[in-house]
Write a protein that holds these residues in place. Sequence first.
Motif, PDB file in Angstrom:
ATOM      1  N   MET A   1      -1.838  16.128   0.750  1.00 56.62           N
ATOM      2  CA  MET A   1      -2.268  14.575   1.476  1.00 56.62           C
ATOM      3  C   MET A   1      -3.805  14.278   1.036  1.00 56.62           C
ATOM      4  O   MET A   1      -3.723  12.953   0.922  1.00 56.62           O
ATOM      5  N   GLY A   2      -4.530  15.003   1.002  1.00 51.85           N
ATOM      6  CA  GLY A   2      -5.786  14.968   0.824  1.00 51.85           C
ATOM      7  C   GLY A   2      -6.158  14.526  -0.789  1.00 51.85           C
ATOM      8  O   GLY A   2      -6.548  13.529  -1.277  1.00 51.85           O
ATOM      9  N   GLU A   3      -5.300  15.268  -1.737  1.00 53.86           N
ATOM     10  CA  GLU A   3      -5.301  14.974  -3.183  1.00 53.86           C
ATOM     11  C   GLU A   3      -4.623  13.518  -3.344  1.00 53.86           C
ATOM     12  O   GLU A   3      -5.224  12.701  -4.104  1.00 53.86           O
ATOM     13  N   LEU A   4      -3.559  13.287  -2.648  1.00 50.69           N
ATOM     14  CA  LEU A   4      -3.098  11.733  -2.797  1.00 50.69           C
ATOM     15  C   LEU A   4      -3.779  10.769  -2.359  1.00 50.69           C
ATOM     16  O   LEU A   4      -4.157   9.629  -2.962  1.00 50.69           O
ATOM     17  N   ARG A   5      -4.658  10.862  -1.031  1.00 51.15           N
ATOM     18  CA  ARG A   5      -5.608   9.904  -0.778  1.00 51.15           C
ATOM     19  C   ARG A   5      -6.548   9.664  -1.785  1.00 51.15           C
ATOM     20  O   ARG A   5      -6.868   8.571  -1.991  1.00 51.15           O
ATOM     21  N   LEU A   6      -7.271  10.747  -2.350  1.00 50.72           N
ATOM     22  CA  LEU A   6      -8.265  10.793  -3.333  1.00 50.72           C
ATOM     23  C   LEU A   6      -7.753  10.177  -4.541  1.00 50.72           C
ATOM     24  O   LEU A   6      -8.561   9.605  -5.547  1.00 50.72           O
ATOM     25  N   ALA A   7      -6.577  10.463  -4.797  1.00 47.46           N
ATOM     26  CA  ALA A   7      -6.124   9.794  -6.064  1.00 47.46           C
ATOM     27  C   ALA A   7      -5.638   8.322  -5.990  1.00 47.46           C
ATOM     28  O   ALA A   7      -5.192   7.539  -6.948  1.00 47.46           O
ATOM     29  N   GLY A   8      -6.086   7.804  -4.841  1.00 51.19           N
ATOM     30  CA  GLY A   8      -6.010   6.386  -4.531  1.00 51.19           C
ATOM     31  C   GLY A   8      -4.696   5.741  -4.033  1.00 51.19           C
ATOM     32  O   GLY A   8      -4.426   4.729  -3.872  1.00 51.19           O
ATOM     33  N   LEU A   9      -3.533   6.672  -3.705  1.00 53.18           N
ATOM     34  CA  LEU A   9      -2.337   6.162  -2.810  1.00 53.18           C
ATOM     35  C   LEU A   9      -2.775   5.955  -1.616  1.00 53.18           C
ATOM     36  O   LEU A   9      -3.346   6.495  -0.908  1.00 53.18           O
ATOM     37  N   SER A  10      -2.143   4.814  -1.148  1.00 56.10           N
ATOM     38  CA  SER A  10      -2.289   4.022   0.225  1.00 56.10           C
ATOM     39  C   SER A  10      -1.514   5.138   0.993  1.00 56.10           C
ATOM     40  O   SER A  10      -0.633   5.875   0.597  1.00 56.10           O
ATOM     41  N   VAL A  11      -1.533   4.855   2.317  1.00 51.66           N
ATOM     42  CA  VAL A  11      -0.609   5.749   3.313  1.00 51.66           C
ATOM     43  C   VAL A  11       0.861   5.347   3.033  1.00 51.66           C
ATOM     44  O   VAL A  11       1.676   5.911   3.057  1.00 51.66           O
TER      45      VAL A  11
ATOM     46  N   THR B   1       2.144   6.915  -0.197  1.00 49.48           N
ATOM     47  CA  THR B   1       2.217   8.296   0.166  1.00 49.48           C
ATOM     48  C   THR B   1       3.523   8.551   0.730  1.00 49.48           C
ATOM     49  O   THR B   1       4.297   9.454   0.254  1.00 49.48           O
ATOM     50  N   LEU B   2       3.596   7.863   1.849  1.00 46.26           N
ATOM     51  CA  LEU B   2       4.997   8.255   2.553  1.00 46.26           C
ATOM     52  C   LEU B   2       6.230   7.844   1.879  1.00 46.26           C
ATOM     53  O   LEU B   2       7.136   8.534   1.851  1.00 46.26           O
TER      54      LEU B   2
ATOM     55  N   LEU C   1       6.435   8.209  -1.321  1.00 44.10           N
ATOM     56  CA  LEU C   1       6.537   9.269  -2.373  1.00 44.10           C
ATOM     57  C   LEU C   1       7.118  10.557  -1.611  1.00 44.10           C
ATOM     58  O   LEU C   1       8.224  11.131  -1.981  1.00 44.10           O
ATOM     59  N   CYS C   2       6.743  10.762  -0.325  1.00 45.14           N
ATOM     60  CA  CYS C   2       7.418  12.142   0.367  1.00 45.14           C
ATOM     61  C   CYS C   2       8.575  11.868   0.756  1.00 45.14           C
ATOM     62  O   CYS C   2       9.633  12.582   0.546  1.00 45.14           O
TER      63      CYS C   2
END
Lengths: 123, 123, 123, 123
Positions: B97-107, B110-111, B113-114
């Motif tokens: 989750m931290g990596e995705l946030r830092l890769a620029g994905l919004s919440v 991210t969700l 993708l999950c």
Amino acid sequence: MLLKLDFASEVPIYMQIRNQVVLAVARGELVPGERLPTIRALAEECGINMMTVNRAYQQLRQEGYLVTDRRSGTVVAAPRRHAGPSKETVEGLRLRMGELRLAGLSVEETLELCRKLYEEGTE
Amino acid sequence: MLLKLDFASEVPIYMQIRNQVVLAVARGELVPGERLPTIRALAEECGINMMTVNRAYQQLRQEGYLVTDRRSGTVVAAPRRHAGPSKETVEGLRLRMGELRLAGLSVEETLELCRKLYEEGTE
Amino acid sequence: MLLKLDFASEVPIYMQIRNQVVLAVARGELVPGERLPTIRALAEECGINMMTVNRAYQQLRQEGYLVTDRRSGTVVAAPRRHAGPSKETVEGLRLRMGELRLAGLSVEETLELCRKLYEEGTE
Amino acid sequence: MLLKLDFASEVPIYMQIRNQVVLAVARGELVPGERLPTIRALAEECGINMMTVNRAYQQLRQEGYLVTDRRSGTVVAAPRRHAGPSKETVEGLRLRMGELRLAGLSVEETLELCRKLYEEGTE
DNA sequence: GTGGTCTAGACCACA
DNA sequence: GTGGTCTAGACCACG
């Protein structure tokens, strides 16, 4: 830089450092441009070898989380928006989704957990 | 059992097998009670050593994904609801989750993708 | 003869049978002179191989818990008082005492547990 | 680390090592934090293979008796109070109690034996 | 120098 | 025929 290292973990120490720095950046505890401790300082503080810290920093530089600044040493890199997640990140996430499903979590429970973990870095 | 092993990867072979079996069970490609290949058969099929397959199976057994029936070999374990995710799973997810946030994905991204990765096992 | 076999256990099936017969005799559920099921009957009832049952019975005969009676097949042996415990029993007990100590049980708690387990065979 | 291995025993060598380490810890011959021999050293000392020692250590780690510190090798774990005995320990003890009863020991004799074996680790 | 991983065999216990 | 155990090496990751 509060690092909690578990020397009995199966995760190598350099990777624990790498992971905790990534999470600290994601949480905003470390901000772009901020200096990290010197290799020597961090190694002494944690009671580990300088080589180990060096390896963690190298890995973080290679992944773009840190940059080396001529004047101030190792600093947190500027955020790279739109970079997109790495293959390792997506593959790792896929595996975790499978594990959560097999642990009995519904899709709603899973997404709720993901949201909670994502937002640890928000405020 | 189609396994794709990357012998150049830094992920140990036994762990690659472990991960792919977990994903196969999550996707429903392997169903509870189904027999897995014998360690010898899988080793030969993949061109690796028996002991390596054995180690993967041991790990999967220990994590509750497989059971070894003394009469009929190694089979997929019954799903254990209410087990809850392991500490490793949650910690690994937090990191992603931290990596995705830092890769620029919004919440939301991210969700999404999950959800997509979770539902690979649904159909 | 109600046997609960765990085919996923690391304890061989013949040994599980052996252990459960010993406990049944200790508890008085099987009394000296009482006939045991035939090998064939027990094997069918449990869904296992006759060889496996045979091996268990052989072991029990060898240890003196069962005897072969010409007329009635395999029967529970007369109690052998003053035989004294076997070396295996004492060594196994020593190991369990060490494990209990390391699990944090005091000597009183340990002896209470032992008494309780011993007296399962009393009434 | 004086290990007495019986190569003719039906108990696997790795399990003999496991058992003797447990007893050594219970007796206080090995104290928490103390380093164990490296797998190579112990293997050579005993005239067995590295992998066999490794397996014993793995088992002991899994049961919580040892931890492997990435910096300094394999050490005795801190005692874990309140852990409670494992199912295997209790089942094994139940079996021994049954065997002692059938060997003709009274409850008093049995408890006296248990106390003696428990207190081997006391002094 | 430590443990982790892997190989290519072998023998045995179990069912 | 299944997995369990063991050997005698080897190479690598880690610290």
